[in-house]
Motif scaffolding. Structure first.
Motif, PDB file in Angstrom:
ATOM      1  N   UNK A   8       0.809  -1.212   0.000  1.00  0.00           N
ATOM      2  CA  UNK A   8       0.000   0.000   0.000  1.00  0.00           C
ATOM      3  C   UNK A   8       0.846   1.267   0.000  1.00  0.00           C
ATOM      4  N   UNK A   9       2.073   1.180   0.485  1.00  0.00           N
ATOM      5  CA  UNK A   9       2.950   2.356   0.487  1.00  0.00           C
ATOM      6  C   UNK A   9       3.163   2.874  -0.934  1.00  0.00           C
ATOM      7  N   UNK A  10       3.313   1.960  -1.886  1.00  0.00           N
ATOM      8  CA  UNK A  10       3.534   2.365  -3.269  1.00  0.00           C
ATOM      9  C   UNK A  10       2.275   3.027  -3.840  1.00  0.00           C
ATOM     10  N   UNK A  11       1.120   2.415  -3.598  1.00  0.00           N
ATOM     11  CA  UNK A  11      -0.144   2.993  -4.066  1.00  0.00           C
ATOM     12  C   UNK A  11      -0.349   4.387  -3.487  1.00  0.00           C
ATOM     13  N   UNK A  12      -0.148   4.512  -2.175  1.00  0.00           N
ATOM     14  CA  UNK A  12      -0.353   5.790  -1.487  1.00  0.00           C
ATOM     15  C   UNK A  12       0.585   6.863  -2.027  1.00  0.00           C
ATOM     16  N   UNK A  13       1.842   6.496  -2.242  1.00  0.00           N
ATOM     17  CA  UNK A  13       2.835   7.474  -2.697  1.00  0.00           C
ATOM     18  C   UNK A  13       2.532   7.957  -4.114  1.00  0.00           C
ATOM     19  N   UNK A  19       6.014   0.221 -20.282  1.00  0.00           N
ATOM     20  CA  UNK A  19       6.711   0.529 -19.035  1.00  0.00           C
ATOM     21  C   UNK A  19       6.049  -0.220 -17.897  1.00  0.00           C
ATOM     22  N   UNK A  20       6.868  -0.874 -17.060  1.00  0.00           N
ATOM     23  CA  UNK A  20       6.355  -1.596 -15.895  1.00  0.00           C
ATOM     24  C   UNK A  20       7.012  -1.039 -14.646  1.00  0.00           C
ATOM     25  N   UNK A  21       6.189  -0.667 -13.685  1.00  0.00           N
ATOM     26  CA  UNK A  21       6.660  -0.271 -12.355  1.00  0.00           C
ATOM     27  C   UNK A  21       6.192  -1.376 -11.421  1.00  0.00           C
ATOM     28  N   UNK A  22       7.138  -2.150 -10.893  1.00  0.00           N
ATOM     29  CA  UNK A  22       6.795  -3.395 -10.229  1.00  0.00           C
ATOM     30  C   UNK A  22       7.403  -3.504  -8.839  1.00  0.00           C
ATOM     31  N   UNK A  60      11.843  -1.182 -10.686  1.00  0.00           N
ATOM     32  CA  UNK A  60      11.486  -2.045  -9.568  1.00  0.00           C
ATOM     33  C   UNK A  60      11.481  -1.222  -8.284  1.00  0.00           C
ATOM     34  N   UNK A  61      10.420  -1.384  -7.486  1.00  0.00           N
ATOM     35  CA  UNK A  61      10.285  -0.648  -6.232  1.00  0.00           C
ATOM     36  C   UNK A  61      10.319  -1.641  -5.068  1.00  0.00           C
ATOM     37  N   UNK A  62      11.268  -1.428  -4.173  1.00  0.00           N
ATOM     38  CA  UNK A  62      11.471  -2.337  -3.046  1.00  0.00           C
ATOM     39  C   UNK A  62      10.434  -2.076  -1.956  1.00  0.00           C
ATOM     40  N   UNK A  63       9.820  -3.142  -1.486  1.00  0.00           N
ATOM     41  CA  UNK A  63       8.855  -3.062  -0.385  1.00  0.00           C
ATOM     42  C   UNK A  63       9.595  -3.281   0.928  1.00  0.00           C
ATOM     43  N   UNK A  85      14.291   1.453  -7.010  1.00  0.00           N
ATOM     44  CA  UNK A  85      14.064   2.553  -6.082  1.00  0.00           C
ATOM     45  C   UNK A  85      13.387   2.033  -4.820  1.00  0.00           C
ATOM     46  N   UNK A  86      13.490   2.821  -3.767  1.00  0.00           N
ATOM     47  CA  UNK A  86      12.605   2.660  -2.623  1.00  0.00           C
ATOM     48  C   UNK A  86      11.424   3.590  -2.866  1.00  0.00           C
ATOM     49  N   UNK A  87      10.349   3.405  -2.120  1.00  0.00           N
ATOM     50  CA  UNK A  87       9.123   4.152  -2.389  1.00  0.00           C
ATOM     51  C   UNK A  87       9.316   5.675  -2.423  1.00  0.00           C
TER      52      UNK A  87
END
Length: 208
Positions: free
Chosen positions: A52-57, A120-123, A142-145, A169-171
């Motif tokens: 959810x951090x990625x969605x929220x950001x 483009x994929x943000x995963x 790629x985004x680290x959770x 990246x991180x969020x």
């Protein structure tokens, strides 16, 4: 920051999402997104995890996010939220204002087909998602959770980025990395080889 020098480019850790759920339209179908495309498409995917951090950001910075997509010629945004009940609130309107089509969903049986249609994929950083997106030669961020315990996401993302296959990246830094990313500088991932990828994981993550 987590800017990479040279990089090129899923669904989740082999748990292909199966429930076809479409939160943003009544139809429950994603046909218009998986039919032969005329527009460039971005897919944001969290797989079967809770991220959810990625969605929220991305939602909180909807204007900047959509502006970057538009600058890249992208006119469709697919947003897969997985197990979360948290849906983007600002993104639908910002996309509409910028003439970017928007679709939010939990899971779909047609993920591979959808992935094929994207540029483009943000995963999230699941190994299965990374391998699948790269094997299909997708531009990949790629985004680290960081909320996952005892995971090797950051090491995997860093290792693949070091090889020049993707950006990571991180969020908090994801939009900054996206804005600066030049996906033409990424290397093409070698022909899919499950054993080679497993060996790479073992080597980079210290399992061998």
């Amino acid at each position: 920051g987590h800017r990479l020098e040279t990089r090129r480019g899923g669904e989740d850790e082999r748990e292909q999402p199966h429930r076809a759920v479409d939160f943003c339209s009544a139809s429950g179908h994603l046909d218009i997104w998986t039919s032969p495309i005329r527009h460039m498409t971005c897919l944001v995917t969290v797989g079967s995890t809770l991220f959810e951090d990625l969605t929220t950001h991305l939602d909180a910075h909807a204007e900047s996010f959509v502006k970057d997509l538009k600058n890249r010629g992208i006119s469709k945004l697919l947003f897969q939220i997985g197990k979360s009940k948290l849906q983007p609130e600002k993104l639908p309107k910002v996309c509409d204002d910028n003439k970017v089509q928007f679709k939010c969903f939990a899971f779909t049986k047609e993920f591979k087909k959808m992935l094929l249609s994207c540029s483009l994929v943000i995963s999230h950083a699941g190994a299965g998602s990374i391998s699948e997106a790269l094997s299909l030669k997708k531009d990949l961020l790629v985004v680290v959770n960081e909320t996952l315990m005892d995971n090797h996401q950051e090491e995997l993302a860093q290792a693949m980025a070091k090889e020049g296959y993707l950006y990571w990246s991180k969020v908090p830094q994801v939009l900054d990395v996206l804005q600066k990313a030049d996906f033409t500088r990424l290397k093409e991932y070698p022909k899919p080889d499950a054993k080679a990828f497993a060996d790479f994981l073992d080597k980079e993550l210290g399992f061998s």
